[in-house]
Design an enzyme around this catalytic site. Sequence first.
Site, mmCIF file in Angstrom:
data_model
loop_
_atom_site.group_PDB
_atom_site.id
_atom_site.type_symbol
_atom_site.label_atom_id
_atom_site.label_comp_id
_atom_site.label_asym_id
_atom_site.label_seq_id
_atom_site.Cartn_x
_atom_site.Cartn_y
_atom_site.Cartn_z
ATOM 1 C CB SER A 138 17.622 39.111 39.279
ATOM 2 O OG SER A 138 18.412 38.526 40.279
ATOM 3 N N GLY B 7 15.767 41.007 25.305
ATOM 4 C CA GLY B 7 16.779 41.989 24.950
ATOM 5 C C GLY B 7 17.913 41.978 25.950
ATOM 6 C CE LYS C 90 20.128 35.754 27.058
ATOM 7 N NZ LYS C 90 20.517 36.129 28.448
ATOM 8 C CG ASP D 124 19.498 38.895 25.401
ATOM 9 O OD1 ASP D 124 20.083 39.221 26.444
ATOM 10 O OD2 ASP D 124 18.507 38.136 25.401
ATOM 11 N NE ARG E 105 20.545 34.681 36.416
ATOM 12 C CZ ARG E 105 19.393 34.796 37.055
ATOM 13 N NH1 ARG E 105 18.576 33.770 37.144
ATOM 14 N NH2 ARG E 105 19.056 35.932 37.614
ATOM 15 C CG ASN E 106 23.230 31.468 31.104
ATOM 16 O OD1 ASN E 106 23.015 30.263 31.145
ATOM 17 N ND2 ASN E 106 22.245 32.358 31.242
ATOM 18 C CD GLU F 262 16.076 29.493 32.457
ATOM 19 O OE1 GLU F 262 16.062 28.303 32.127
ATOM 20 O OE2 GLU F 262 15.132 30.049 33.036
#
Length: 335
Positions: free
Chosen positions: A12, A137, A192, A245, A256-257, A282
Amino acid sequence: MTGHVAVLGAGSWGTAFAKILADAGRDVTIWARRQPVAEEIRLRRRNPEYLPDLRLPARVTGTGDAAEAITGAEIVVLAVPSQTLRGNLAEWAGHLHPDSTLVSLMKGIELGTTKRMSEVIVETAGVTPDRVVVVSGPNLAPEIAAEQPAATVVAGTDDRRAQLVQSSIRTPYFRPYTNDDVIGCELGGAVKNVIALAYGIATAMGFGDNTRAMLMTRGLAETARLGVALGADPITFAGLAGMGDLVASCSSPLARNRTFGEHLGRGETLEQAQAATRQTAEGVKSCLAIRDLARSHGVEMPITEQIERICHEGMDPRLAVDVLMSRTAKPESYE
């Protein structure tokens, strides 16, 4: 060098970043691991798996041959999952031009070595640190693909290269700022993801705004503590690569996280959550490396510790909440 830009990775963010580059006037070649994806980009200028509604500009093409994408590129953008970087880059390094600028879009810490992505690039590609630039960011790819206004940080130790990247991605909808704090920008982006997992878990468990605000602010505090221990500028964590971020990744259902965390918060296993989301979160792997990095520097990161236990030790999220809330109270501090 031909002056074109190679984007290695057709996920993406890699795809959206290629659009930004093209809209800023650069010719872009995207490398896709799977040949059918490369063909879709080359022939139809679409990536149906990740951004199906986006039609890429005419300046963008695709290839399944990494050497073809890299050869002669002035800028090489690395947009692969962080834990695959070392293996991929070892194969690609021989095709890099001696003066190309390497741009990292990755937000993770390498398992085993606890190295930041820029450190992995320097070590694996055999380049000097000044050739590496980090972009970080609040950059949710679907929103940027739709040309919603956004900003980012371009961090590098070489002003000339940072400004080259800055000018190569500045568009009416995308505003890049330069910074020389590579460490801070990379840590902000990596940690993050872990805090967003915690935020998603809390959301799925039914906790309200007080809890979620606590996770974001205390998550930022532990990010800054680790950053300062590693030599980062604490001011970085108040900016786009830090708080910006973090807010986007925690608050947006596009992140996604956070989405992965919601699955865990509903009681799903790691494997079930992975099957449901079908994209790389991630923070799931990086939480292990971040925990080890923090321990090696004597830095307390209680939220990260609990996320690692939920993800990799099977801890019940309700127990993790109890552990966090029962910790010895201390004065509020980022140190």
